[in-house]
Design an enzyme around this catalytic site. Structure first.
Site, PDB file in Angstrom:
ATOM      1  N   ASN A   7      -1.606  -1.591 -16.048  1.00 30.70           N
ATOM      2  CA  ASN A   7      -2.458  -0.420 -16.268  1.00 30.70           C
ATOM      3  C   ASN A   7      -1.939   0.366 -17.461  1.00 30.70           C
ATOM      4  OD1 ASN A   7      -0.475   1.619 -15.285  1.00 30.70           O
ATOM      5  ND2 ASN A   7      -0.678   0.378 -13.434  1.00 30.70           N
ATOM      6  N   ASP A  41      -2.028  -1.853  -7.353  1.00 32.82           N
ATOM      7  CA  ASP A  41      -2.341  -2.000  -5.928  1.00 32.82           C
ATOM      8  C   ASP A  41      -2.429  -3.468  -5.515  1.00 32.82           C
ATOM      9  OD1 ASP A  41      -2.421   0.663  -5.241  1.00 32.82           O
ATOM     10  OD2 ASP A  41      -4.474   0.909  -5.965  1.00 32.82           O
ATOM     11  N   LYS A  43       1.288 -21.811 -18.717  1.00 32.17           N
ATOM     12  CA  LYS A  43       0.176 -21.039 -19.258  1.00 32.17           C
ATOM     13  C   LYS A  43      -1.147 -21.670 -18.826  1.00 32.17           C
ATOM     14  CE  LYS A  43      -1.805 -19.487 -23.547  1.00 32.17           C
ATOM     15  NZ  LYS A  43      -2.025 -19.871 -24.919  1.00 32.17           N
ATOM     16  N   PHE A  52       1.999  10.956  -6.820  1.00 28.36           N
ATOM     17  CA  PHE A  52       1.128  11.321  -7.929  1.00 28.36           C
ATOM     18  C   PHE A  52      -0.233  10.703  -7.691  1.00 28.36           C
ATOM     19  CE2 PHE A  52       3.792  13.289 -11.233  1.00 28.36           C
ATOM     20  CZ  PHE A  52       4.985  13.265 -10.539  1.00 28.36           C
ATOM     21  N   LYS A  70      -4.844  11.723  -0.113  1.00 29.33           N
ATOM     22  CA  LYS A  70      -3.625  10.937  -0.370  1.00 29.33           C
ATOM     23  C   LYS A  70      -2.408  11.606   0.248  1.00 29.33           C
ATOM     24  CE  LYS A  70      -4.945   8.325  -4.180  1.00 29.33           C
ATOM     25  NZ  LYS A  70      -5.192   8.187  -5.579  1.00 29.33           N
ATOM     26  N   LYS A  75      -0.629   9.352   2.981  1.00 32.58           N
ATOM     27  CA  LYS A  75       0.694   8.805   2.662  1.00 32.58           C
ATOM     28  C   LYS A  75       1.813   9.694   3.205  1.00 32.58           C
ATOM     29  CE  LYS A  75      -1.045   6.399  -1.377  1.00 32.58           C
ATOM     30  NZ  LYS A  75      -0.577   5.303  -2.221  1.00 32.58           N
TER      31      LYS A  75
HETATM   32  N1  CTP Z   1       1.954   4.109  -4.880  1.00 27.76           N
HETATM   33  C1  CTP Z   1       2.940   3.334  -4.318  1.00 27.76           C
HETATM   34  N2  CTP Z   1       2.726   2.015  -4.095  1.00 27.76           N
HETATM   35  C2  CTP Z   1       1.536   1.447  -4.393  1.00 27.76           C
HETATM   36  C3  CTP Z   1       0.509   2.240  -4.971  1.00 27.76           C
HETATM   37  C4  CTP Z   1       0.757   3.573  -5.210  1.00 27.76           C
HETATM   38  O1  CTP Z   1       4.007   3.848  -4.042  1.00 27.76           O
HETATM   39  N3  CTP Z   1       1.356   0.157  -4.172  1.00 27.76           N
HETATM   40  C5  CTP Z   1       2.217   5.540  -5.106  1.00 27.76           C
HETATM   41  C6  CTP Z   1       2.114   5.954  -6.564  1.00 27.76           C
HETATM   42  O2  CTP Z   1       3.377   5.870  -7.211  1.00 27.76           O
HETATM   43  C7  CTP Z   1       1.644   7.393  -6.451  1.00 27.76           C
HETATM   44  C8  CTP Z   1       0.832   7.426  -5.168  1.00 27.76           C
HETATM   45  O3  CTP Z   1       1.225   6.266  -4.437  1.00 27.76           O
HETATM   46  O4  CTP Z   1       2.719   8.285  -6.290  1.00 27.76           O
HETATM   47  C9  CTP Z   1      -0.647   7.403  -5.379  1.00 27.76           C
HETATM   48  O5  CTP Z   1      -0.990   6.300  -6.207  1.00 27.76           O
HETATM   49  P1  CTP Z   1      -2.489   5.862  -6.352  1.00 27.76           P
HETATM   50  O6  CTP Z   1      -2.553   4.566  -7.112  1.00 27.76           O
HETATM   51  O7  CTP Z   1      -3.277   7.013  -6.858  1.00 27.76           O
HETATM   52  O8  CTP Z   1      -2.827   5.650  -4.791  1.00 27.76           O
HETATM   53  P2  CTP Z   1      -3.611   4.572  -4.058  1.00 27.76           P
HETATM   54  O9  CTP Z   1      -3.201   4.618  -2.634  1.00 27.76           O
HETATM   55  O10 CTP Z   1      -3.471   3.269  -4.748  1.00 27.76           O
HETATM   56  O11 CTP Z   1      -5.084   5.123  -4.175  1.00 27.76           O
HETATM   57  P3  CTP Z   1      -6.331   4.635  -5.059  1.00 27.76           P
HETATM   58  O12 CTP Z   1      -7.216   4.008  -4.058  1.00 27.76           O
HETATM   59  O13 CTP Z   1      -6.870   5.901  -5.644  1.00 27.76           O
HETATM   60  O14 CTP Z   1      -5.788   3.673  -6.085  1.00 27.76           O
END
Ligand code: CTP
Length: 403
Positions: A207, A276, A286, A321, A335, A339
């Site tokens: 990303n 995610d 490759k 975040f 969130k 979480k």
């Molecule tokens: N985070 C994490 N592990 C993951 C994804 C996210 O620890 N596999 C943490 C990020 O570092 C951040 C927080 O979770 O502090 C929120 O990340 P975000 O990607 O916005 O959350 P998601 O649960 O993935 O929500 P979304 O569906 O919006 O992607």
């Protein structure tokens, strides 16, 4: 509290005149200001102007018998609570990067223990020159604080990046550096940057995270006395001075690195943009181009922060975040609860001056007590300090509640 001592180095650029305004602001802000000018700077502005505004003698010469007995370079270096060079020319930046001490200012720089703030100002092409950029990177990795030059109309006739930031912004940065070491005793784990999930030996899913917010947090916490471990995904940033940096690539590696530090941590600040999903399998060679469509099966990555909060001890603070593109507060609040976080730092990445790869951010802080604090656009360094301030306040509240 005693008045802080600011030593201001002024080097020879047209922006010298703005340093006069900076002195005025600092004096108004109850700082003792001692100005040191290079010979070239005195060609732009007379030392008398700085002397009048600061109310103190101006140092210009390392080898002057009178100045050395009245001020003394070691005395100046020792008395400084912060040393600022504004404007900093390409020449002084190169000298600092090489450790050269051939005049009063550069000698004071090497002799001082105080934090150093360098504020570059020069022509747009000079600033972009690879040598200047390499020197700035070197200063940063030595622990010097280098402000970003501002963009706009330059005195040399060009438009672009290279302007001295406005004096109030420099004064704000100086105030930040003068903060007490109020986070000593904390052991903080910060994550930063993206994770990279390999498809084959040359391709990956990732990303747009640059890591700037997480690195700013690591620097701010370390400057305020915390022991800091920075777990960083791949970024182009220099490892911050005084911070233990652990480099990782995938979400799985990040998880392992964070868990290894978690038991000894007092706070975890999860600024990383963790992917995610990852490809179910990584090709050993490759992948070759073929005809038609290709499907990649993705499997979910572990949610690192949720795993931490599931096993956390009471005193450990976990900050998440949330980068959102819509319904900022609502999504961030969800969130926070989903979480089980203590604080969510939410930013709308579609807003100007906020989000990926810029030096500023506009965030909203949401904590578990239901307090929602929207902050204006500010530098990522300033946002980092606000998050550290929140941590301090949270500790005080918990202490009062007897937690
Ligand atoms: N985070 C994490 N592990 C993951 C994804 C996210 O620890 N596999 C943490 C990020 O570092 C951040 C927080 O979770 O502090 C929120 O990340 P975000 O990607 O916005 O959350 P998601 O649960 O993935 O929500 P979304 O569906 O919006 O992607």
């Amino acid at each position: 509290m005693e008045k802080p001592n600011v030593v201001l180095g002024v080097t020879g650029g047209i922006a010298c005149y703005k340093a006069l305004e900076l002195v005025r602001l600092l004096v108004q802000d109850s700082c003792n200001v001692r100005v040191v000018m290079t010979r070239e700077a005195t060609e732009f502005v007379a030392p008398l102007s700085f002397q009048t505004l600061s109310g103190a003698p101006v140092g210009t010469d390392l080898f002057s018998l009178t100045q050395e007995s009245e001020i003394g370079h070691i005395n100046l270096a020792d008395s400084a609570d912060v040393l600022v060079i504004a404007p900093a020319t390409a020449n002084v930046i190169a000298k600092l990067a090489a450790g050269i001490a051939d005049d009063l200012l550069t000698t004071v720089v090497l002799a001082t223990q105080a934090p150093l703030l360098v504020v570059p100002s020069m022509n747009v092409h000079m600033l972009a020159h690879p040598m200047v950029q390499a020197n700035i990177a070197k200063l940063r990795s030595a622990g010097y604080h280098v402000m970003e030059a501002a963009a706009g109309y330059l005195a040399c006739g060009y438009e672009g990046k290279g302007r001295l930031p406005e004096p109030p912004a420099i004064a704000e940065e100086i105030r930040r550096l003068l903060r007490p070491k109020d986070l000593s005793g904390e052991k903080i784990v910060v994550t930063a940057g993206p994770s990279r999930e390999p498809l084959d030996p040359v391709r990956y899913l990732s990303n747009r995270s640059s890591g700037k917010m997480g690195y700013a947090l690591a620097r701010a916490a370390a400057r305020r006395g915390a022991r800091v471990t920075l777990v960083s995904g791949p970024t182009a940033l220099a490892a911050p001075e005084g911070v233990t940096t652990v480099s990782v690539v995938t979400a799985e590696e990040m998880r392992a690195a964070v868990l290894a530090e978690f038991d000894s941590a007092t706070a975890v600040l999860m600024a990383a943009a963790v992917a995610d999903y990852r490809p179910r399998s990584t090709a050993g060679r490759k992948m070759k181009r073929g005809d038609g469509n290709r499907r990649v099966e993705l499997v979910p990555n572990p949610d690192i922060v949720a795993e931490l909060t599931a096993r956390k001890r009471r005193q450990v603070v976990v900050v998440g975040f949330a980068a959102e593109t819509e319904s900022l507060v609502e999504n961030a609040r969800q969130k926070l609860h989903r979480k089980n976080l203590d604080l969510v730092v939410a930013n709308d990445v579609t807003q100007e001056g906020s989000g990926f790869d810029v030096d500023t951010n506009a965030v909203t802080l949401l904590d578990r007590d239901g307090t929602v604090t929207p902050l204006p656009v500010m530098s990522k360094d300033a946002v980092a300090d606000r998050i550290c301030d929140w941590l301090l306040q949270h500790r005080e509240h918990s202490h009062r509640r007897g937690a």
